[in-house]
Motif scaffolding. Structure first.
Motif: not given
Lengths: 283, 382
Positions: A90, A117, A120, A265, A269
């Motif tokens: 991330i 995990t 996600r 993911f 985001y």
């Protein structure tokens, strides 16, 4: 032929850390080295920049692998590799993040992180080296130890049931789930390579041998004998689809078992961040 | 930073002030798990970080939260988490990993009553010692503690600064009352408070040692993806970050973890003194107890009792020498705290022979009141 071998060795050495790291901690004949070689060759084929690869691991025999590899390497606490790797990915989504873990590390102490995990679907590739036992602590039963097998903490035979890693990963939402073995090395390389390429969470379950403990306790022989067991009992998914289920008794499936496309993911985001920025600009 | 309300007085909750402080210090990554009474920190981070160029993730538990924070810090981010007692306990192994791997990170611990689930919605200072000795092994911890909403902001900034300066985890010891109370505060202008950035290496890649033992004690820190390709491990390691069994290398590593902080303790200590100039008696406290202590001391002064208040804004490393100096003219010390007596043993350890130490411990989930402290003052001066 000789030339080709020399070249292969050059490739391997290009990705290994030269100083002070060898000999490695693994027993002679251990499958971990085979997986490390396969990982190196798949990274080489993908032509990834060493500076942009992060290899994260937990604790256990297999988790010692990153120490030998010339990448950004994070050898973390027992079971938590995926949580650490999630932070790395991330923070810097441009890094290729690969997690090396064992069956105890990923599925017992780290089981919660493993399913979340998967859920996600973050773009991390997990290579789960599955030797059906705890090697580093000396041969205790793991969540992958088959019922009836012997281990130091199952001296009268294991009365627990085992996880099916593949079903678990699919059920939890991983977008790429494959199984290889340390005998079928070329297939393993391809599975790892495709796993790294896949945008999403990839799990490559690698059937490996711990002849030192599992093999010895369960009379499965030395490394060579355990490898030939894999040769005899692995069934490629393509073949499995053609035969009736009763013929699968005692065998296990290998190959790319599940793949689906799902939003990833870090991408999701970034989309949210972009939407917020656009809203802000419109104000 | 958008919508920060810089320069304007605003009504803020302690937990919100921690978030504002973190943003001021340049936080780029937050991972957390909901737990009372710290949850507002995660909620505000979820709102603020995506629109301030940062990353937020709610993890599956506190163990994963601190793990993600350490991962992100190694990838170059200023990173933090927030929690309370049970979550802080769960984090301890990985906080130890951060000590060992010299990874900067900040943990806001909004304390509640324990042990176990204890008192989720009630105040305590039950983690005073956990912040020092929570994880196994030897290391030197840093913990700072605010007593007002404004100090929640300031101490969070300071926690980031100390964390980046010393390459170590830093705990902010807040508490339930402080976290949930609202006070007016003016957000400082940019540049008003010091903000420390991570010391980066300036050597060629092949010369870099991630855990270098240098005269300045704290080694520069490269991030993943910058070309240095170093190894990080929780195993005791050499300067390059590779596991070692060499007794000299082990000893050097252990001493580095201690001395890189203890040698610079003067930079870390922060103590507020009220009416201490002529004090024969003093009340030592931290956190929201210090608010009551200040009022109690004012009330006692009205009764012509020569008493002062000492508020510790740095709990760990413990300010041994400074307190010893402050106690020079002090005959009696009351240590007021919301636990069964954790800080008091430290004060007893450092107090000079002529100074008598008394414990005022409250552990029923209620706040320490000024009257309670005043009563204790009157009792011990007899």
């Amino acid at each position: 032929m000789m030339e080709k071998i020399a070249h292969g060795s050059d490739v391997t050495h290009h990705y290994l850390r030269p100083k002070k790291k060898f000999p490695n901690v693994w027993c002679a004949g251990c499958g971990n080295g085979i997986v490390m070689g396969a990982l190196i060759r798949s990274i080489d084929r993908l032509d990834l920049d060493k500076d942009n690869v992060a290899v994260v691991s937990g604790i256990g025999c297999s988790s010692r692998m990153p120490v030998y590899l010339d990448f950004n390497t994070l050898h973390t606490t027992h079971g938590r590799a995926l949580a650490f790797a999630t932070g790395v990915k991330i923070a810097k989504p441009n890094l290729t993040v690969i997690v090396i873990t064992g069956d105890g590390d990923a599925l017992a102490i780290g089981g919660n992180h493993f399913i979340h995990t998967c859920r996600r679907n973050i773009n991390i590739t997990t290579i789960l080296i599955d030797n059906r036992i705890y090697g580093m602590t000396g041969g205790q039963f793991a969540p992958t130890t088959p019922g009836g097998s012997f281990a130091t903490t199952a001296p009268y035979g294991n009365y627990e049931k085992q996880f099916d890693v593949v079903k678990l990963a699919i059920g939890a939402g991983a977008s790429y789930v494959a199984r290889g073995t340390v005998y079928h090395v070329q297939q393993l390389e391809k599975l790892i390579e495709a796993g790294i390429k896949k945008k999403g969470f990839s799990v490559v379950d690698v059937v490996s041998n711990c002849h030192t403990y599992y093999g010895r306790f369960n009379k499965e022989g030395d490394a060579v004998e355990m490898l030939s067991w894999m040769k005899k009992h692995a069934m490629p998914i393509e073949a499995v689809r053609k035969i009736p289920p009763e013929k699968m008794k005692g065998k296990f499936v290998t190959g790319l078992i599940h793949e689906h496309d799902a939003t990833e993911f870090t991408h999701e985001y970034q989309m949210m961040v972009d939407r917020l920025a656009q809203k802000e600009a419109e104000k | 930073m958008k919508r920060s309300g810089i320069g304007k007085a605003r009504l803020l909750q302690g937990n919100e002030a921690c978030v504002r402080g973190a943003l001021y210090a340049g936080v780029e990554f937050f991972a957390g798990y909901p737990i009372t009474p710290s949850t507002e920190v995660a909620e505000a981070m979820a709102r603020e970080l995506p629109r301030n160029g940062g990353k937020f993730i709610q993890m599956e538990d506190e163990i994963a939260s601190i793990a993600a924070v350490i991962g992100a810090s190694n990838a170059g981010c200023k990173a933090m988490t927030a929690t309370s007692g049970p979550g802080y306990s769960l984090m301890q192994e990985n906080i130890g990993y951060a000590y060992m791997t010299e990874t900067p990170c900040v943990i806001i611990n909004v304390q509640r009553g324990g042990p176990s689930t204890g008192l989720p919605t009630k105040i305590a200072q039950s983690d005073t010692m956990q912040a020092r000795w929570g994880t196994h092994g030897d290391y030197t911890a840093i913990a700072v503690a605010p007593s007002t909403v404004k100090e929640c902001f300031e101490e969070t900034v300071r926690a980031f600064n100390l964390s980046e300066r010393f390459r170590t985890p830093v705990t902010v010891l807040s508490d339930e009352v402080l976290g949930h109370m609202r006070e007016m505060m003016v957000i400082p202008e940019k540049g008003e408070l010091e903000v420390t950035e991570r010391h980066k290496p300036d050597v060629p890649h092949e010369w870099y040692k991630h855990f270098e033992i240098s005269p300045s004690f704290v080694s520069p820190m490269a991030s993943f993806g910058e070309g240095y390709r170093y190894n990080v491990t929780g195993l005791t390691h050499d300067e390059d970050g590779f596991p070692t069994a060499n007794p000299i290398e082990i000893k050097n590593k252990m001493e580095k973890l201690r001395f890189k902080i203890e040698r610079f303790a003067d930079e870390i200590h922060k103590i507020r003194m009220d009416m201490m100039d002529d004090a024969h008696f003093t009340v030592v406290s931290y956190g929201s107890v210090s608010r009551a202590a200040r009022q109690a001391v004012t009330m006692a002064r009205e009764r012509r009792i020569k008493v002062g208040a000492i508020q510790l804004r740095t709990i760990w490393p413990f300010p041994d020498m400074k307190l010893r100096e402050m106690f020079a003219g002090v005959r009696k010390v009351i240590v007021a705290e919301l636990n069964m007596g954790q800080l008091v043993n430290e004060i007893k350890r450092v107090a000079p022979r002529h100074t008598e130490v008394f414990s005022l411990a409250r552990y029923d989930g209620e706040v320490m009141t000024p009257h309670q402290i005043l009563e204790k003052i009157r009792e011990v001066i007899k």
